[in-house]
Design an enzyme around this catalytic site. Sequence first.
Site, PDB file in Angstrom:
ATOM      1  N   GLU A  47     -68.205 -18.785  -5.689  1.00 35.83           N
ATOM      2  CA  GLU A  47     -68.407 -19.266  -4.326  1.00 35.83           C
ATOM      3  C   GLU A  47     -67.675 -18.388  -3.315  1.00 35.83           C
ATOM      4  OE1 GLU A  47     -69.099 -23.990  -4.673  1.00 35.83           O
ATOM      5  OE2 GLU A  47     -67.179 -23.281  -5.435  1.00 35.83           O
ATOM      6  N   GLU A  92     -70.028 -26.545 -12.792  1.00 33.18           N
ATOM      7  CA  GLU A  92     -69.492 -27.864 -12.449  1.00 33.18           C
ATOM      8  C   GLU A  92     -70.219 -29.028 -13.126  1.00 33.18           C
ATOM      9  OE1 GLU A  92     -68.169 -25.020  -9.319  1.00 33.18           O
ATOM     10  OE2 GLU A  92     -70.082 -25.425 -10.325  1.00 33.18           O
TER      11      GLU A  92
END
Length: 268
Positions: free
Chosen positions: A122, A142
């Site tokens: 990210e 995730e």
Amino acid sequence: MAEHATFQDPRLAELDGFTVTIDAARQRADVTLDYPPYNVVSMLARDQLRLVFEALDEDASVRIIVVAGKGEHFSSGGNIKGFLEASPEHVSHLAWNIAAPTRCSKPVIAANRGYCFGVGFELSLACDFRIATETTRYALPEQKLGQIPGSGGSARLQKMVGVTRTKNIVMRSKRITGQEAYDWGIASEIVADADLEKAVDALVEELIGFSPLAQRTAKKLLNDTDDALLSTAIELEGHCYSRLRTSEDFREGVLAFHEKRAPTFVGR
């Protein structure tokens, strides 16, 4: 010669798991994740990274910022236990912190090798350029924790590669190679692992050769128009073009072109 940066903000007196060096002669700052062996990014580090980017944005000696990881990996992601310890309010700021490279007016390069997972991916997606190697593995894992990316990963990725590929990466926690990332338009370049630093150096030198004013304008324009209507984007581009028309750098660029010499840009 690069020197360790010092910051006035007391919250940056002791950096948590990363270092910042500035080479004023090369107009370059290096933000290096350094938490061996996998450069895990703590909750505190996320807060500090935002503050560092804001400080470097104000530093006149810095033109280009490079984000890298020390050792074999960029980052395996965040401190998993830290998510349970952090308050919902704190967690709500994660995306804002990791978006700091995007908000920074200066070009930001991510040098990615090895693992580039979770918040490491990210953070890289928030940069302007990503240079990958044959060892790079990107992932947003995730789902394996019963969660989703929370720092802009799925949103930025979908803009770059579309919903089908993003679902494949996010919903399956699928790893992709540096070559796949380059083929899909995620990575700006793909180089041999041993050539990563050389490729970063070359890009830094290339970017420094342009007008800093024109680069700041281009970055903001492209960020602002990323999800705008075409007609709106063209209108904003025209306003930016008109503003640069009156700049000293544009005049210098035109004169240098006609005089067949390298321009000397001053950022005004």
